[in-house]
Design an enzyme around this catalytic site. Structure first.
Site, PDB file in Angstrom:
ATOM      1  N   LEU A  23      73.021  32.883-123.303  1.00  7.66           N
ATOM      2  CA  LEU A  23      71.920  33.170-122.406  1.00  7.66           C
ATOM      3  C   LEU A  23      70.699  33.494-123.249  1.00  7.66           C
ATOM      4  O   LEU A  23      70.827  34.047-124.348  1.00  7.66           O
ATOM      5  CB  LEU A  23      72.225  34.380-121.508  1.00  7.66           C
ATOM      6  CG  LEU A  23      73.339  34.262-120.470  1.00  7.66           C
ATOM      7  CD1 LEU A  23      73.439  35.571-119.690  1.00  7.66           C
ATOM      8  CD2 LEU A  23      73.109  33.099-119.526  1.00  7.66           C
ATOM      9  N   ASP A  24      69.528  33.170-122.737  1.00  7.36           N
ATOM     10  CA  ASP A  24      68.311  33.597-123.415  1.00  7.36           C
ATOM     11  C   ASP A  24      68.291  35.116-123.525  1.00  7.36           C
ATOM     12  O   ASP A  24      68.860  35.829-122.680  1.00  7.36           O
ATOM     13  CB  ASP A  24      67.077  33.142-122.633  1.00  7.36           C
ATOM     14  CG  ASP A  24      66.931  31.636-122.583  1.00  7.36           C
ATOM     15  OD1 ASP A  24      67.423  30.973-123.503  1.00  7.36           O
ATOM     16  OD2 ASP A  24      66.333  31.141-121.605  1.00  7.36           O
ATOM     17  N   ARG A  25      67.610  35.603-124.537  1.00  2.00           N
ATOM     18  CA  ARG A  25      67.509  37.056-124.730  1.00  2.00           C
ATOM     19  C   ARG A  25      66.969  37.739-123.477  1.00  2.00           C
ATOM     20  O   ARG A  25      67.410  38.833-123.113  1.00  2.00           O
ATOM     21  CB  ARG A  25      66.606  37.340-125.929  1.00  2.00           C
ATOM     22  CG  ARG A  25      66.312  38.812-126.149  1.00  2.00           C
ATOM     23  CD  ARG A  25      65.545  39.041-127.451  1.00  2.00           C
ATOM     24  NE  ARG A  25      65.116  40.429-127.545  1.00  2.00           N
ATOM     25  CZ  ARG A  25      63.892  40.863-127.257  1.00  2.00           C
ATOM     26  NH1 ARG A  25      62.963  40.008-126.876  1.00  2.00           N
ATOM     27  NH2 ARG A  25      63.595  42.145-127.359  1.00  2.00           N
ATOM     28  N   THR A  48      67.327  36.862-120.362  1.00  2.00           N
ATOM     29  CA  THR A  48      68.159  36.683-119.176  1.00  2.00           C
ATOM     30  C   THR A  48      69.315  37.674-119.197  1.00  2.00           C
ATOM     31  O   THR A  48      69.977  37.845-120.219  1.00  2.00           O
ATOM     32  CB  THR A  48      68.725  35.250-119.126  1.00  2.00           C
ATOM     33  OG1 THR A  48      67.645  34.315-119.172  1.00  2.00           O
ATOM     34  CG2 THR A  48      69.528  35.023-117.860  1.00  2.00           C
ATOM     35  N   ARG A  75      63.955  27.940-116.078  1.00  4.29           N
ATOM     36  CA  ARG A  75      62.608  28.483-116.220  1.00  4.29           C
ATOM     37  C   ARG A  75      61.567  27.376-116.081  1.00  4.29           C
ATOM     38  O   ARG A  75      60.527  27.557-115.423  1.00  4.29           O
ATOM     39  CB  ARG A  75      62.494  29.192-117.569  1.00  4.29           C
ATOM     40  CG  ARG A  75      63.502  30.326-117.710  1.00  4.29           C
ATOM     41  CD  ARG A  75      63.713  30.775-119.143  1.00  4.29           C
ATOM     42  NE  ARG A  75      62.529  31.400-119.702  1.00  4.29           N
ATOM     43  CZ  ARG A  75      62.487  31.920-120.916  1.00  4.29           C
ATOM     44  NH1 ARG A  75      63.564  31.893-121.699  1.00  4.29           N
ATOM     45  NH2 ARG A  75      61.378  32.477-121.369  1.00  4.29           N
TER      46      ARG A  75
END
Length: 284
Positions: free
Chosen positions: A126-128, A130, A226
């Protein structure tokens, strides 16, 4: 300390060193040369020095060093654990893997230390920014079977996001577009051409100033959710990259309102459905 890996993309950098300096501008050239002299940078198991030529496709590994690592003041929780899998519920702002200025303050390293299991490997990321569910393999003997589920997109993922209302659109809808690497290198954007990214989008709750959306990615392009929400005219609240790049706040006061809410799949060993839910929430 876990190794970091990067696949060298197409490009004309004269050397691996030149690429690393451009790819990680926060790390000085002298620092990279020092790491190389100490044998901390390799390509396919061979030491890399300041003269090693750049070859697209090579896998470069390096041991990360951070002199002053900021503390992430939020804690992960474990929602499930057995001999094969660990499912963690990640807070906003915590990276999954070591990257940039974070090594110890990452979900992977925290869990390796917490569970005393150096075999823990994240099966996806996951993105930081998220929050939500991340699945880890807990032992090598069963890892390939679970990795295959993610590789073959046999995992059903559901996200929630808060974003501006879109009263002019009819939901549910599917956003299908072509997403390619953008500028700077860590962003992506939609371009003309055959679609390579699809997201199913519906509305869960309608507030006065924001709506709660359900996002179900069919494909897995970088930053897909996003980019698709921004493309619809409703960027995810708190997103520091889309539609415009802006500086993140240093006080953790504005988390991106994106949550990996649910994961489900058919277990490759038992043929039973496994379903996991995040205990976190986004406040509308």
């Amino acid at each position: 300390m876990p190794l970091s890996r990067i696949a060298l993309p197409p490009g004309g950098w004269p050397s691996v060193l030149d690429f690393l300096c451009e790819r990680f501008p926060a790390i000085s050239r002298d620092a990279w040369e020092d790491r190389m002299e100490r044998g901390l940078v390799e390509a396919h198991g061979r030491p890399v020095d300041h003269l090693t030529p750049y070859r697209p496709g090579d896998i470069v590994t390096y041991r990360r060093e951070v002199s002053a690592e900021p503390r992430i003041p939020f804690e992960e929780t474990i929602v499930y654990q057995d001999d094969d899998l660990v499912v963690a519920d990640k807070p906003h702002f915590l990276p999954v893997m070591p990257a940039g200025r974070y090594v110890e303050e990452t979900l992977s390293v925290r869990l390796i230390r917490r569970l005393d299991n150096p075999d823990l490997v994240a099966l996806h990321r996951l993105d930081r920014g998220t929050a939500g569910l991340v699945v880890f393999s807990a032992r090598p003997s069963s890892r390939d079977a679970y990795t295959r589920l993610f590789r073959e997109r046999a995992i059903a993922k559901t996200y929630e996001a808060l974003a501006a209302p879109l009263p002019g659109l009819t939901f549910p809808l599917s956003r299908c577009s072509r997403i390619e690497r953008g500028e700077p290198f860590f962003r992506t954007h939609e371009v003309d051409g055959p679609a390579n990214a699809t997201t199913h989008i519906d509305v869960i709750e309608r507030g006065e100033h924001a709506w709660r959306y359900r996002l179900e990615p069919v494909t897995g392009r970088k930053h897909q959710l996003r980019v698709h929400m921004a493309g619809l005219g409703a960027p995810i609240l708190g997103d520091p990259m889309y539609p415009d790049l802006r500086e993140e706040t240093a006080d953790f006061s504005e988390p991106m309102q994106l949550l990996a809410r649910e994961l489900s799949f058919i277990d490759p060993f038992t043929d039973e459905e496994r379903r996991f839910l995040s205990l976190r929430s986004l406040d509308l």
